[in-house]
Write a protein that holds these residues in place. Sequence first.
Motif, mmCIF file in Angstrom:
data_model
loop_
_atom_site.group_PDB
_atom_site.id
_atom_site.type_symbol
_atom_site.label_atom_id
_atom_site.label_comp_id
_atom_site.label_asym_id
_atom_site.label_seq_id
_atom_site.Cartn_x
_atom_site.Cartn_y
_atom_site.Cartn_z
ATOM 1 N N HIS A 187 82.483 64.606 48.176
ATOM 2 C CA HIS A 187 81.469 63.802 47.481
ATOM 3 C C HIS A 187 80.069 63.970 48.068
ATOM 4 O O HIS A 187 79.208 63.115 47.887
ATOM 5 C CB HIS A 187 81.881 62.326 47.496
ATOM 6 N N LEU A 207 84.154 54.688 47.947
ATOM 7 C CA LEU A 207 83.428 55.800 48.557
ATOM 8 C C LEU A 207 82.532 55.320 49.696
ATOM 9 O O LEU A 207 82.426 55.962 50.739
ATOM 10 C CB LEU A 207 82.606 56.524 47.498
ATOM 11 N N PRO A 213 82.047 65.145 40.936
ATOM 12 C CA PRO A 213 82.336 64.010 41.820
ATOM 13 C C PRO A 213 81.177 63.024 41.885
ATOM 14 O O PRO A 213 80.015 63.392 41.704
ATOM 15 C CB PRO A 213 82.562 64.676 43.181
ATOM 16 N N ASN A 214 81.521 61.772 42.122
ATOM 17 C CA ASN A 214 80.486 60.775 42.401
ATOM 18 C C ASN A 214 79.749 61.151 43.681
ATOM 19 O O ASN A 214 80.342 61.688 44.619
ATOM 20 C CB ASN A 214 81.104 59.383 42.566
#
Length: 379
Positions: free
Chosen positions: A353, A289, A179-180
């Motif tokens: 994240h 995000l 994941p970022n």
Amino acid sequence: MRCCFFSPGYKSLEVLSGDTRSTGGAEAQIAYLAATLVHLGHDTSLIYGEGQGRAEQQKVADVTCINAAPLWRRPSSVMRFWQVLDSLSPDLLYARLPSDFLWMMGLFAKYRQHTKFLYAIADDRHCNPWQVYRDVPNTWFHGAAYALGLRSADVIAIQHGGQLSLVSEHLQKRLVHVPNLVRSFHEAPRVYEKTIYDGIWIATMRPEKQVEEFLALAQANPDLRFAIVGGFFSDLSVEYNRALEGRIRSLGNIEYLGPRRAPEVLDLLSQSKVLVNTSLAEGFPNTMLEAWSVGVPVVSLSVDPGGVIHREKIGLVSGTSVDLQRDVRLLACTEELNRKLGDCGLNYVRRQHSLDAVLKAFACVLSGSEFTSPASDMP
């Protein structure tokens, strides 16, 4: 652990230096990961540049930054790149941007038993080598070099489950979900009543970002207040950018804020009811995000990374321009729904994240485990 990040150009270096005003999401993620790993005590380096450097080194945010990225027009830079890799002898080689030289990193890892080469997909279009260089000369050459680079990677990291089906079948067993990284989260969603902007748009104004859709949204909702954060795309003509700027300024309900650094972007998101995304294609946008990290829901014209917006109920995916205008008004003007989706967004990024989630994925990569599908963020 010794980690070496590869980021051609200078944007990741700029992010490490604190300047995020003109940086893409891929370069920013490279810098965030490098800074995080060095903070955790790992020996971390960044190879950057455009073939002109002579392996000069400097410490930026405690990361050893080496100007040694190669360029075909400078054959000596190719040898220098290999020599730098040899001197660093990393356990993990990490790249996130298409390059003609990924295969060299894979070749290096092949002959160093302790080294693993991880290539991270940064955009859905990067899953297919023949979609990466459509608008540049010698597409056949660059596409072939990139395809060879993908084949040479020990592990290919995907950002979301939707990319699983986009990668060639013969590479499927090398896939892992990484994941970022979201570096910080608000303890609670921003306060709806204290917002200034009904909708905010954040990106460099490249053609694929379709800022014109956002302008049409603002024009169709003159009673709402909007903001644009980001610079004009330098590859477009001066005349085109001037005309675009003129149209932005002609709309009285849009405030053009220009490029901003990361802390300012988060502050502006906290002053907004909705983040609007109008892109044709993305990987997993950092802006989404960042919006969820402060409890701001997203309205996207078409991009829904792995179906996460729909599945996690953290925004709306409109599909058409008319529906985009309707959905932004709905979320901007319906406080209860806005709060509900904002809460879900904040909970989602905390869970999927965080630094712990990213480090867990990296630990799996370095343990030698096999990956057949992403472990999380799958429907």
